[in-house]
Design a protein around this motif. Structure first.
Motif, mmCIF file in Angstrom:
data_model
loop_
_atom_site.group_PDB
_atom_site.id
_atom_site.type_symbol
_atom_site.label_atom_id
_atom_site.label_comp_id
_atom_site.label_asym_id
_atom_site.label_seq_id
_atom_site.Cartn_x
_atom_site.Cartn_y
_atom_site.Cartn_z
ATOM 1 N N TYR A 178 30.905 26.925 40.193
ATOM 2 C CA TYR A 178 31.295 28.216 40.767
ATOM 3 C C TYR A 178 32.055 29.037 39.721
ATOM 4 O O TYR A 178 32.881 28.511 38.982
ATOM 5 C CB TYR A 178 32.189 28.005 42.007
ATOM 6 N N GLU A 179 31.792 30.329 39.683
ATOM 7 C CA GLU A 179 32.474 31.171 38.692
ATOM 8 C C GLU A 179 33.803 31.670 39.253
ATOM 9 O O GLU A 179 33.850 32.682 39.958
ATOM 10 C CB GLU A 179 31.575 32.334 38.292
ATOM 11 N N PHE A 180 34.860 30.956 38.958
ATOM 12 C CA PHE A 180 36.191 31.379 39.402
ATOM 13 C C PHE A 180 36.680 32.561 38.570
ATOM 14 O O PHE A 180 36.356 32.679 37.386
ATOM 15 C CB PHE A 180 37.194 30.224 39.256
ATOM 16 N N THR A 181 37.486 33.398 39.211
ATOM 17 C CA THR A 181 38.100 34.516 38.489
ATOM 18 C C THR A 181 39.389 34.038 37.831
ATOM 19 O O THR A 181 40.205 33.362 38.459
ATOM 20 C CB THR A 181 38.430 35.655 39.478
ATOM 21 N N TYR A 182 39.562 34.375 36.567
ATOM 22 C CA TYR A 182 40.803 34.073 35.839
ATOM 23 C C TYR A 182 41.486 35.373 35.439
ATOM 24 O O TYR A 182 40.849 36.279 34.904
ATOM 25 C CB TYR A 182 40.494 33.236 34.591
ATOM 26 N N LYS A 183 42.789 35.433 35.722
ATOM 27 C CA LYS A 183 43.595 36.610 35.346
ATOM 28 C C LYS A 183 44.868 36.123 34.677
ATOM 29 O O LYS A 183 45.503 35.187 35.163
ATOM 30 C CB LYS A 183 44.004 37.407 36.592
ATOM 31 N N ALA A 184 45.256 36.792 33.594
ATOM 32 C CA ALA A 184 46.456 36.373 32.862
ATOM 33 C C ALA A 184 47.686 37.097 33.383
ATOM 34 O O ALA A 184 47.588 38.237 33.833
ATOM 35 C CB ALA A 184 46.270 36.695 31.390
ATOM 36 N N PRO A 185 48.868 36.449 33.323
ATOM 37 C CA PRO A 185 50.101 37.163 33.673
ATOM 38 C C PRO A 185 50.468 38.169 32.578
ATOM 39 O O PRO A 185 49.903 38.123 31.477
ATOM 40 C CB PRO A 185 51.140 36.047 33.752
ATOM 41 N N ALA A 186 51.424 39.050 32.878
ATOM 42 C CA ALA A 186 51.736 40.170 31.975
ATOM 43 C C ALA A 186 52.077 39.732 30.552
ATOM 44 O O ALA A 186 51.677 40.375 29.584
ATOM 45 C CB ALA A 186 52.886 40.978 32.572
ATOM 46 N N SER A 187 52.803 38.611 30.410
ATOM 47 C CA SER A 187 53.285 38.222 29.081
ATOM 48 C C SER A 187 52.154 37.921 28.102
ATOM 49 O O SER A 187 52.357 37.888 26.900
ATOM 50 C CB SER A 187 54.187 36.987 29.188
ATOM 51 N N LYS A 188 50.960 37.659 28.607
ATOM 52 C CA LYS A 188 49.851 37.307 27.709
ATOM 53 C C LYS A 188 49.202 38.555 27.097
ATOM 54 O O LYS A 188 48.348 38.440 26.210
ATOM 55 C CB LYS A 188 48.775 36.518 28.461
ATOM 56 N N ASN A 189 49.563 39.730 27.608
ATOM 57 C CA ASN A 189 49.007 40.986 27.097
ATOM 58 C C ASN A 189 47.485 41.042 27.164
ATOM 59 O O ASN A 189 46.841 41.577 26.271
ATOM 60 C CB ASN A 189 49.455 41.238 25.648
ATOM 61 N N VAL A 190 46.922 40.428 28.190
ATOM 62 C CA VAL A 190 45.470 40.464 28.377
ATOM 63 C C VAL A 190 45.208 41.053 29.755
ATOM 64 O O VAL A 190 45.641 40.504 30.755
ATOM 65 C CB VAL A 190 44.863 39.042 28.305
#
Ligand code: FE2
Length: 311
Positions: A206-218
């Motif tokens: 399954y293609e899970f969504t990945y999101k970075a927290p603010a500190s990663k600047n992504v």
């Protein structure tokens, strides 16, 4: 690499004039490489003008440093480290500058030469450079577990939330004071007892969504399958903190997968002295960190680089 080659279990233990390779005392999967004192001395001496600034400002200098290390240690050295990282049965080694230096600039130089014999590091958005240094201390107010000393940082792979290949990972210990615990926890995918259970689950692809927290600047979001094949071998892409499940069933799959790995008896808690580094194949090795024991003076600094293999 042919299937036949892959199936042969290779052994990289060897003794050469400029370096030697031994089985790592803590793991049958890992090797420990020792470069001779003379090679380390000559490398730092011939590159004494190669400052951190020059490495950061002029990208080609990073490959020039790699070429110098190869010239002094021999092509057999760079062939060996590449073969180990590509070898499915291993995929990792430790190496260090021994007692030759405790200069931060020389640590950066050494790790840069090594990484550029393997490939090219990705831009690290957290630091805005090709490498990042991060400190763990008694207090922390950041937004991920990366710097939180007294919690276990669970097993994961790197590069989950960026849209570029992250084939390998390098972590070098730059400094450590008043630290008890905090070892790198490592697990080779083929040593995980319950791999089969999770890879056979329909959610494995399954293609899970990945999101970075603010500190990663992504800012971007990426979709990632947890398991995928490379050279016909299963590989993994997973980090609990940044995966966004869309249902209770998906959340339970991710939770159970994470706790199964954490409880696995084959997890190694790696001892890594200051001035040493570990390089791992990020496609089939998971890494994390044990909790530190409370100490107000705790100070530990790591350097990381991660990137793709050479074309
Ligand atoms: Fe990591």
């Amino acid at each position: 690499m042919s299937m036949l080659e892959q199936d042969v279990k290779r052994d990289f233990v060897k003794e050469e004039n400029t370096f030697r390779v031994r089985k790592h005392p803590q793991s049958n999967r890992l090797y420990h490489i020792e470069i001779s004192d003379a090679v380390i001395r000559q490398f730092f001496s011939e590159l004494k003008d190669m400052s951190t600034e020059r490495l950061e400002y002029v990208p080609y200098n990073r490959f020039i440093a790699a070429a110098k290390l190869e010239e002094i240690a021999g092509t057999s050295f760079s062939q060996t480290i590449n073969s180990i990282l590509h070898d499915r049965a291993s995929g990792g080694f430790t190496i260090g500058v021994k007692e030759q230096t405790n200069n931060i600039g020389e640590y950066i130089l050494f790790s840069t030469a090594l990484s550029h014999l393997i490939g090219e590091p990705n831009f690290d958005a957290m630091s805005g450079k090709y490498y990042a240094r991060f400190t763990v201390k008694d207090t922390d107010n950041s937004d991920s577990y990366l710097r939180q000393a007294y919690r276990r940082f669970t097993l994961h792979t790197d590069g989950t939330f960026v849209d570029e290949p992250t084939d390998w990972l390098l972590m070098m210990k730059m400094a450590e004071e008043h630290a008890v615990g905090g070892e790198s926890r490592l697990l080779h995918l083929d040593d995980w007892k319950e791999l089969d259970r999770f890879i056979k689950d329909p959610l494995a692809s399954y293609e899970f969504t990945y999101k970075a927290p603010a500190s990663k600047n992504v800012q971007e979001e990426v979709k990632r399958k947890t398991f995928f094949l490379k050279n016909n071998n299963p590989c993994i892409c997973f980090i609990d903190q940044f995966a966004y499940p869309e249902s209770i069933q998906q959340a339970k799959y991710l939770r159970d997968l994470s706790s199964s790995m954490e409880e696995d008896e084959n997890v190694i808690e790696l001892k890594l002295p200051t001035g040493n580094l570990v390089m791992l194949n990020n496609l089939f090795w998971l890494h994390g960190r044990a909790a530190f024991e409370k100490n107000v003076q705790l100070h530990r600094e790591l350097l990381r680089q991660r990137g793709r293999f050479l074309k």
